[in-house]
Design an enzyme around this catalytic site. Structure first.
Site, mmCIF file in Angstrom:
data_model
loop_
_atom_site.group_PDB
_atom_site.id
_atom_site.type_symbol
_atom_site.label_atom_id
_atom_site.label_comp_id
_atom_site.label_asym_id
_atom_site.label_seq_id
_atom_site.Cartn_x
_atom_site.Cartn_y
_atom_site.Cartn_z
ATOM 1 N N SER A 187 12.354 -14.091 -8.095
ATOM 2 C CA SER A 187 12.601 -13.167 -6.989
ATOM 3 C C SER A 187 12.116 -13.855 -5.712
ATOM 4 O O SER A 187 10.916 -14.029 -5.496
ATOM 5 C CB SER A 187 11.824 -11.857 -7.220
ATOM 6 O OG SER A 187 11.787 -11.123 -6.022
ATOM 7 N N ASP A 208 -6.755 -10.044 -1.255
ATOM 8 C CA ASP A 208 -7.502 -9.929 -2.512
ATOM 9 C C ASP A 208 -6.966 -10.852 -3.599
ATOM 10 O O ASP A 208 -7.410 -10.799 -4.740
ATOM 11 C CB ASP A 208 -7.448 -8.474 -3.007
ATOM 12 C CG ASP A 208 -6.016 -7.992 -3.199
ATOM 13 O OD1 ASP A 208 -5.081 -8.706 -2.787
ATOM 14 O OD2 ASP A 208 -5.823 -6.888 -3.750
ATOM 15 N N ASN A 229 -0.667 -4.994 -7.474
ATOM 16 C CA ASN A 229 0.382 -4.308 -8.245
ATOM 17 C C ASN A 229 1.030 -5.227 -9.260
ATOM 18 O O ASN A 229 1.318 -4.820 -10.387
ATOM 19 C CB ASN A 229 1.457 -3.750 -7.311
ATOM 20 C CG ASN A 229 0.907 -2.600 -6.522
ATOM 21 O OD1 ASN A 229 0.461 -1.613 -7.087
ATOM 22 N ND2 ASN A 229 0.893 -2.738 -5.206
ATOM 23 N N SER A 230 1.257 -6.460 -8.855
ATOM 24 C CA SER A 230 1.864 -7.412 -9.779
ATOM 25 C C SER A 230 0.950 -7.622 -10.987
ATOM 26 O O SER A 230 1.409 -7.657 -12.132
ATOM 27 C CB SER A 230 2.131 -8.738 -9.075
ATOM 28 O OG SER A 230 3.126 -8.549 -8.090
ATOM 29 N N THR A 274 5.652 -9.056 -1.549
ATOM 30 C CA THR A 274 6.474 -8.684 -0.406
ATOM 31 C C THR A 274 6.024 -9.324 0.915
ATOM 32 O O THR A 274 6.694 -9.176 1.921
ATOM 33 C CB THR A 274 6.428 -7.158 -0.223
ATOM 34 O OG1 THR A 274 5.055 -6.771 -0.101
ATOM 35 C CG2 THR A 274 7.049 -6.436 -1.396
ATOM 36 N N ASP A 277 -4.881 6.551 2.213
ATOM 37 C CA ASP A 277 -5.342 5.225 1.826
ATOM 38 C C ASP A 277 -6.783 5.085 2.342
ATOM 39 O O ASP A 277 -7.079 5.510 3.474
ATOM 40 C CB ASP A 277 -4.424 4.185 2.503
ATOM 41 C CG ASP A 277 -4.575 2.803 1.899
ATOM 42 O OD1 ASP A 277 -5.715 2.312 1.836
ATOM 43 O OD2 ASP A 277 -3.560 2.222 1.506
ATOM 44 N N TRP A 328 15.556 -9.658 -4.798
ATOM 45 C CA TRP A 328 14.682 -8.555 -5.223
ATOM 46 C C TRP A 328 14.963 -8.263 -6.693
ATOM 47 O O TRP A 328 16.117 -8.240 -7.119
ATOM 48 C CB TRP A 328 14.978 -7.303 -4.376
ATOM 49 C CG TRP A 328 14.071 -6.140 -4.690
ATOM 50 C CD1 TRP A 328 14.371 -5.050 -5.469
ATOM 51 C CD2 TRP A 328 12.722 -5.949 -4.259
ATOM 52 N NE1 TRP A 328 13.291 -4.202 -5.541
ATOM 53 C CE2 TRP A 328 12.261 -4.723 -4.802
ATOM 54 C CE3 TRP A 328 11.849 -6.692 -3.467
ATOM 55 C CZ2 TRP A 328 10.975 -4.229 -4.577
ATOM 56 C CZ3 TRP A 328 10.557 -6.196 -3.247
ATOM 57 C CH2 TRP A 328 10.143 -4.983 -3.782
ATOM 58 N N HIS A 376 0.824 -1.212 0.000
ATOM 59 C CA HIS A 376 0.000 0.000 0.000
ATOM 60 C C HIS A 376 0.862 1.267 0.000
ATOM 61 O O HIS A 376 0.619 2.193 -0.760
ATOM 62 C CB HIS A 376 -0.935 -0.013 1.205
ATOM 63 C CG HIS A 376 -2.128 -0.891 0.980
ATOM 64 N ND1 HIS A 376 -3.411 -0.416 1.018
ATOM 65 C CD2 HIS A 376 -2.240 -2.200 0.699
ATOM 66 C CE1 HIS A 376 -4.252 -1.407 0.781
ATOM 67 N NE2 HIS A 376 -3.562 -2.505 0.589
HETATM 68 N N1 UDP Z 1 8.359 -6.066 -6.307
HETATM 69 C C1 UDP Z 1 9.541 -5.727 -6.931
HETATM 70 N N2 UDP Z 1 10.538 -6.647 -6.920
HETATM 71 C C2 UDP Z 1 10.433 -7.861 -6.347
HETATM 72 C C3 UDP Z 1 9.208 -8.201 -5.720
HETATM 73 C C4 UDP Z 1 8.182 -7.282 -5.724
HETATM 74 O O1 UDP Z 1 9.702 -4.637 -7.484
HETATM 75 O O2 UDP Z 1 11.400 -8.610 -6.403
HETATM 76 C C5 UDP Z 1 7.272 -5.069 -6.305
HETATM 77 C C6 UDP Z 1 6.322 -5.326 -7.456
HETATM 78 O O3 UDP Z 1 6.760 -4.653 -8.620
HETATM 79 C C7 UDP Z 1 5.008 -4.794 -6.924
HETATM 80 C C8 UDP Z 1 5.141 -4.980 -5.416
HETATM 81 O O4 UDP Z 1 6.509 -5.214 -5.134
HETATM 82 O O5 UDP Z 1 4.870 -3.426 -7.244
HETATM 83 C C9 UDP Z 1 4.325 -6.149 -4.899
HETATM 84 O O6 UDP Z 1 3.010 -5.701 -4.793
HETATM 85 P P1 UDP Z 1 1.777 -6.658 -4.926
HETATM 86 O O7 UDP Z 1 0.542 -5.815 -4.787
HETATM 87 O O8 UDP Z 1 1.876 -7.434 -6.152
HETATM 88 O O9 UDP Z 1 1.948 -7.671 -3.737
HETATM 89 P P2 UDP Z 1 2.038 -7.531 -2.134
HETATM 90 O O10 UDP Z 1 3.481 -7.453 -1.820
HETATM 91 O O11 UDP Z 1 1.287 -6.278 -1.710
HETATM 92 O O12 UDP Z 1 1.398 -8.801 -1.662
#
Ligand code: UDP
Length: 458
Positions: A311, A379, A359-360, A285, A112, A337, A13
């Site tokens: 990753s 989600d 985001n992914s 993450t 948010d 990463w 977020h």
């Molecule tokens: N991300 C990244 N590199 C990595 C792993 C994750 O840049 O090695 C970024 C990815 O681009 C995305 C975010 O971390 O923008 C993960 O957000 P997402 O909503 O997909 O998952 P969450 O971590 O919130 O479960």
């Protein structure tokens, strides 16, 4: 003008919000932005993403509710609960500090949506409150209509159907769809647990989400991390009837200039791979993948010999089978990463194996990369439903969990079969829609301009 921004410091977020704020700060250079977030989250977003923050953004730390000698139980929600216990006082204190330090009163509050208490803070000082929704819009709707969903669910159960489907295994529950505008293709089993009736006591987090429906009458302007063109019509109409200004400014994470650093060497490694042949694997993450599934996934990658970039957070790396890294060195790369947006934009990537975090999913769509979905929590399942059954731009992993045969089958399907080519063409259509909407004159560009006007007008 002095805009205060409140971030929710868990999952992605805060990272998404700072992407939006950075774009706003570049567009409104005379406006000061104070960004409020916990120290832990601030450290991780400012370290991992960007070093060149515009001068008109300043980050402030808010208390995270963790006492100095606190011993964590291992429950991943513990930090969330401690943080919520500390709100809204932690934000109010930090806000007062920023006002005293800058000598500038706050002219607008961006937060948010999860932090919907901010509505009354803004109201008390008569400034506009602009909430921002970061996941897919469908998921906001599940929070707005939580009461209705709970009624449906309860009446469904009272007709003698079993309750065991919360984990998605019960066929009957899996098939029960939702009678809510724009969500008719979603199933009850896709919903986050917080939306369903609870067996256990409400948590602070579920109460926080429960407040979202109450904010609707308070909100004039709502910012979405989405594109108007991608909504189902009934959902768009429903939101437009509720919010005077629904600003779909496009995917926040795509607005950022790519980082020039490739610290883990991913991009140079991808340069040496063939076009559309590499599987990129990342589970965001937060998610902790069961160890057994990591082993199955690793074995599949080893035997299939499909080139892969994985990753994998360092704390999970130990679960890889002994010798895996050495044996796959010629066709695979594992990093802690990856610069994900740039990786997905690379011509060598043919498929993204993902947990379906919003985001992914957005980054995959924007780069036209088909997905293999292994949703875990929050989600994720709802997003997987959109990907697999509604947009039809990916497949669910066979059997719902990683197995050696399931992974190999899904990879072959996307990378080597006709069905994969059809899926690839479909996601190119969405990529084109997103790209047009983000171009000068596009819908998202217009909505972003409106947002800038709103935060900069007296
Ligand atoms: N991300 C990244 N590199 C990595 C792993 C994750 O840049 O090695 C970024 C990815 O681009 C995305 C975010 O971390 O923008 C993960 O957000 P997402 O909503 O997909 O998952 P969450 O971590 O919130 O479960």
């Amino acid at each position: 003008m002095h805009v205060a921004v409140f971030a929710f410091p868990f999952g992605c977020h805060a990272l998404s919000l700072i992407n939006l704020v950075q774009k706003l700060a570049m567009a409104a250079q005379e406006t000061q932005f104070s960004f409020f977030n916990t120290e832990k989250s601030n450290n991780s977003i400012f370290l991992s993403s960007r070093t060149n923050l515009p001068d008109n953004i300043k980050a402030y730390n808010v208390a995270d509710g963790v006492l100095p000698n606190h011993v964590f139980s291992g429950d991943p929600m513990e930090r969330v609960e401690l943080f919520i216990k500390e709100t809204p006082e932690n934000f109010k204190m930090a806000l007062d500090m920023a006002v005293a330090e800058t000598g500038q009163k706050i002219s607008c509050l961006i937060t948010d949506v999860f932090l919907s208490f901010a509505g009354s803070i803004a109201e008390n000082v008569s400034i506009p409150w602009i909430p921002v929704w970061i996941p897919v819009p469908h998921s906001l709707s599940t929070h707005i209509y939580t009461d209705l969903i709970r009624q449906h669910y309860a009446s469904f159960l009272s007709h003698g159907c079993s309750n065991s489907g919360r984990d998605g295994n019960d066929v009957e529950l899996e098939d029960k769809t939702l009678e809510i505008p724009g969500l008719s293709e979603l199933h009850i089993a896709d919903l986050p647990v917080e939306v369903l009736p609870r067996d256990a006591q409400e948590t602070l987090f579920s109460c926080m989400l429960g407040q979202i429906s109450n904010m609707v009458p308070q909100v004039d302007t709502l910012v979405m991390n989405f594109y108007e063109e991608l909504y189902p019509e009934p959902l768009l109409n429903d939101f437009k009837s509720k919010f005077l200004n629904l600003l779909n400014v496009g995917f926040f994470s795509l607005s950022m200039p790519p980082s020039i650093e490739d610290a883990t060497g991913c991009l140079s490694w991808l340069d040496s791979q063939k076009a559309k042949m590499v599987a990129y694997i990342s589970f965001g993450t937060v998610v902790n993948i069961p160890h057994g599934e990591i082993e199955e996934l690793a074995e599949a990658l080893e035997v299939s010999r499909i080139p892969f970039l994985w990753s994998l957070r360092d704390n999970i790396r130990d679960c890889l089978p002994n010798g895996f890294l050495e044996r796959t060195i010629m066709h695979g790369k594992v990093v802690p990463w990856a610069p994900q947006t740039q990786v997905l934009a690379h011509s060598s990537i043919g498929v993204f194996m993902t947990h379906c975090g919003a985001n992914s999913v957005y980054e995959s769509i924007a780069n036209g990369v088909p997905m293999i979905c292994r949703p875990f929590f929050a989600d994720n399942k709802l997003n997987a439903r959109l990907i697999v059954d509604i947009w039809r731009i990916g497949v669910r992993i066979d059997g719902g969990v990683f197995t050696k045969t399931g992974v190999t089958k899904s990879l072959d399907l996307i990378l080597k079969n006709e069905q994969g080519r059809i899926i690839w063409s479909r996601i190119q259509v969405l990529k084109e829609i997103v790209s047009k909407a983000s171009a000068p004159g596009g819908h998202a560009t217009q909505d972003f301009k409106t947002l800038v006007e709103k935060i900069t007008s007296e």
